[in-house]
Design an enzyme around this catalytic site. Structure first.
Site, PDB file in Angstrom:
ATOM      1  N   LEU A  46     -15.925  14.007  -1.611  1.00  0.00           N
ATOM      2  CA  LEU A  46     -15.692  15.274  -1.938  1.00  0.00           C
ATOM      3  C   LEU A  46     -16.806  16.377  -2.284  1.00  0.00           C
ATOM      4  CD1 LEU A  46     -12.076  15.419  -3.564  1.00  0.00           C
ATOM      5  CD2 LEU A  46     -12.699  15.134  -0.879  1.00  0.00           C
ATOM      6  N   HIS A  47     -16.836  17.414  -1.728  1.00  0.00           N
ATOM      7  CA  HIS A  47     -18.076  18.330  -2.039  1.00  0.00           C
ATOM      8  C   HIS A  47     -17.449  19.719  -2.455  1.00  0.00           C
ATOM      9  CE1 HIS A  47     -17.553  19.751   2.014  1.00  0.00           C
ATOM     10  NE2 HIS A  47     -18.015  18.436   2.457  1.00  0.00           N
ATOM     11  N   HIS A  69     -14.469  20.741   0.071  1.00  0.00           N
ATOM     12  CA  HIS A  69     -13.470  20.247  -0.229  1.00  0.00           C
ATOM     13  C   HIS A  69     -12.745  21.086  -1.521  1.00  0.00           C
ATOM     14  CE1 HIS A  69     -15.283  16.793   1.600  1.00  0.00           C
ATOM     15  NE2 HIS A  69     -14.118  16.859   2.409  1.00  0.00           N
ATOM     16  N   GLY A  98     -11.201  23.129   7.069  1.00  0.00           N
ATOM     17  CA  GLY A  98     -12.155  23.676   6.715  1.00  0.00           C
ATOM     18  C   GLY A  98     -12.632  24.602   7.949  1.00  0.00           C
ATOM     19  N   GLN A 151     -11.901  20.912  15.404  1.00  0.00           N
ATOM     20  CA  GLN A 151     -10.714  20.306  14.767  1.00  0.00           C
ATOM     21  C   GLN A 151      -9.724  21.165  14.392  1.00  0.00           C
ATOM     22  OE1 GLN A 151     -11.127  16.796  11.886  1.00  0.00           O
ATOM     23  NE2 GLN A 151     -11.046  18.542  10.418  1.00  0.00           N
ATOM     24  N   VAL A 165     -18.389  26.697   3.435  1.00  0.00           N
ATOM     25  CA  VAL A 165     -19.060  26.885   1.969  1.00  0.00           C
ATOM     26  C   VAL A 165     -20.453  26.138   2.220  1.00  0.00           C
ATOM     27  CG1 VAL A 165     -19.191  26.043  -0.309  1.00  0.00           C
ATOM     28  CG2 VAL A 165     -17.041  26.323   0.933  1.00  0.00           C
ATOM     29  N   SER A 192     -21.478  19.179   3.924  1.00  0.00           N
ATOM     30  CA  SER A 192     -20.711  18.220   4.702  1.00  0.00           C
ATOM     31  C   SER A 192     -20.829  16.975   3.973  1.00  0.00           C
ATOM     32  CB  SER A 192     -21.412  18.213   6.239  1.00  0.00           C
ATOM     33  OG  SER A 192     -21.163  16.873   6.728  1.00  0.00           O
ATOM     34  N   ARG A 227     -21.496  14.490   5.362  1.00  0.00           N
ATOM     35  CA  ARG A 227     -22.713  13.672   5.968  1.00  0.00           C
ATOM     36  C   ARG A 227     -24.052  14.049   5.625  1.00  0.00           C
ATOM     37  NH1 ARG A 227     -18.860  13.224  10.579  1.00  0.00           N
ATOM     38  NH2 ARG A 227     -18.494  11.168  10.896  1.00  0.00           N
TER      39      ARG A 227
HETATM   40  O1  PAF Z   1     -12.140  16.351   8.493  1.00  0.00           O
HETATM   41  C1  PAF Z   1     -12.019  15.316   8.113  1.00  0.00           C
HETATM   42  O2  PAF Z   1     -12.139  14.990   6.969  1.00  0.00           O
HETATM   43  C2  PAF Z   1     -10.975  14.507   8.872  1.00  0.00           C
HETATM   44  O3  PAF Z   1     -11.269  14.546  10.355  1.00  0.00           O
HETATM   45  C3  PAF Z   1      -9.495  14.374   8.806  1.00  0.00           C
HETATM   46  C4  PAF Z   1      -8.963  15.915   9.180  1.00  0.00           C
HETATM   47  C5  PAF Z   1      -9.254  14.292   7.467  1.00  0.00           C
HETATM   48  C6  PAF Z   1      -8.850  13.563   9.666  1.00  0.00           C
HETATM   49  O4  PAF Z   1      -9.303  12.160   9.474  1.00  0.00           O
END
Ligand code: PAF
Length: 281
Positions: free
Chosen positions: A34-35, A38, A149, A155, A178, A187, A189
């Protein structure tokens, strides 16, 4: 703050909450690490609902061969601490055997043609994996709303499409991207980036900002706007995956940019794949 690991526990807890004291239930689905981004999703959920459920599950179904499933950061203690301080009432920390007891599920959500463009073109099956787990989480937690987000724009739009097309009784809210003060979109990543790679990664947001500026000064030609982003990526030795100007609802190409059109980019900084987008106007 409660931490639950089984489907049965989560269902029972949400059912008890709905009886007493009652109120809206918000789900924030995440893969952890989490950042601040989130935390803003949690803020949004907190403002809209009385019970905030945050799920953490690194969903194997949405990773392709050779992607970073094994390497994906899993700082669970830190996540529950941050999320709890940020306003989560209930964590759902399930493991793959709980969500996929028979291994990979044989039945999945077909994400349709909008999942074959942008990120879906390089990550076949990715959005089927995302939608399948989001569908499961919605069925398990039965939230009134779920928060995603805007950074993962494709997505979020596909999740919206799924709940509309398949009549899930849940509202999908989008929260803004953000960014660090220098513009880098947050992110999980980003943790893979060295200091110099992080510098190079700034080319994504720099390119988008420059293109948005060009749009404000009257440039509407898609290839001219995409070229501005591409130039920044190449100058920073970021390998482009795509730079595209798309319709915000259908994700298809547009003839000309207008207010609301989405400019989306993905690129590789060494092996780290990063995405970002901006909504023009
Ligand atoms: O965005 C994400 O972190 C993932 O794609 C999600 C929506 C939790 C589904 O695994």
């Amino acid at each position: 703050v409660k931490v639950l690991a089984t489907i049965a526990e989560l269902r029972a807890h949400v059912a008890r909450f709905r009886d007493e004291p009652g109120g809206l239930v918000a789900l924030v689905p995440t893969m952890g690490a989490l950042h601040e981004g989130h935390l803003r999703l949690i803020d949004h959920a907190r403002a809209a609902a009385e019970l905030v459920v945050l799920s953490i599950f690194v969903n194997p179904l949405q990773f392709g061969p050779g992607e970073d499933l094994q390497r994906y950061p899993r700082p669970l203690d830190e996540d529950t601490r941050r999320g709890g301080a940020g306003g989560v009432d209930l964590f759902f920390l399930s493991a793959a055997p709980e969500l996929y007891p028979q291994g990979q599920p044989r039945v999945r959500i077909d994400a349709g043609p909008m999942a074959t463009v942008l990120c879906g073109a390089t990550r076949p099956g990715h959005f089927a994996g995302v939608l399948t787990v989001v569908a499961k989480l919605c069925h398990i937690a039965q939230p009134d709303l779920a928060v995603f987000g805007r950074k993962d724009y494709q997505q979020a739009i596909l999740v919206r499409r799924m709940v509309d097309d398949l009549d899930f009784p849940v509202r999908i809210d989008l929260a803004p991207t953000v960014r660090d003060p220098d513009g880098l979109a947050l992110s999980s990543r980003n943790a893979y980036l060295s200091v110099s790679e992080r510098e190079r990664a700034l080319s994504l947001s720099r390119g988008l900002t420059a293109a948005a500026g060009a749009f404000r000064s009257g440039v509407t030609d898609p290839s001219a706007l995409c070229a501005i982003v591409l130039r920044e990526l190449l100058a920073a030795r970021v390998e482009p995956d795509y730079v595209e100007l798309v319709d915000p609802d259908e994700l298809g190409p547009v003839d000309a940019a207008r207010g609301g059109t989405v400019l989306a980019v993905a690129g590789y900084v060494r092996s780290t794949r990063l995405i970002d987008n901006i909504i023009l106007g």
